[in-house]
Design a protein around this motif. Structure first.
Motif: not given
Length: 160
Positions: A32-43, A87-88
């Motif tokens: 995860q080059p941009g960091g391990w982040q949760l999302s409010k939408e499925r990407k 993980t978070k």
């Protein structure tokens, strides 16, 4: 939240290093080059290749397929959200109670590490593993991966 989680290896095949191919330490940092982040939408799933070089100047091609999965093990307590996979951990200002399933999506990465540079073949392999996993097909991941590991890859420049 503005904070980031940490990646954690939850399964690996083989479980122990092969004598001539050690498992790259810290590979979860490259997934995860941009960091391990949760999302409010499925990407949408994404694919990329990272080339790692070890201490002996050997290249390791790390093909990575990342997808987002609905996270149902979240609980909001006071001002704190915890993902129990370890993980978070993020801070928020939600009310107490449970977050409804599928309101939060967590990244999950499938990584294939090889000394060979065949990104399209590895993309297809990861796509197959992803399909079996997401569609809950009646095939064990261990069997599927064992079959993929036993395939012979032609020498570079040779016939397909």
């Amino acid at each position: 939240g503005p904070t980031e989680g940490l990646g954690k290896i939850i399964q690996r095949f083989p479980q122990k290093d092969w004598e001539d191919t050690p498992f790259p330490q810290g590979i979860e940092l490259f997934c995860q080059p941009g960091g391990w982040q949760l999302s409010k939408e499925r990407k949408q799933p994404t694919f990329f290749v990272v080339v790692l070089t070890d201490i002996d100047s050997e290249r390791h091609y790390c093909s990575c397929l990342t997808f987002y999965e609905a996270e149902i093990n979240l609980q909001v307590r006071d001002l704190h959200v915890s993902v129990f996979k370890g993980t978070k951990e993020i801070e928020g200002e939600e009310e107490s109670g449970l977050i409804q399933p599928a309101e939060v999506f967590a990244p999950k990465s499938l990584v294939l590490v090889s000394r060979l540079d065949y990104p399209e073949i590895f993309r297809a392999c990861l796509g197959l593993i992803y399909t079996v996993y997401v569609d809950s097909l009646n095939v064990s991941l261990e069997t599927l991966i064992a079959n993929l590991c036993s395939c012979l890859i032609p020498a570079s420049g040779g016939s397909q």
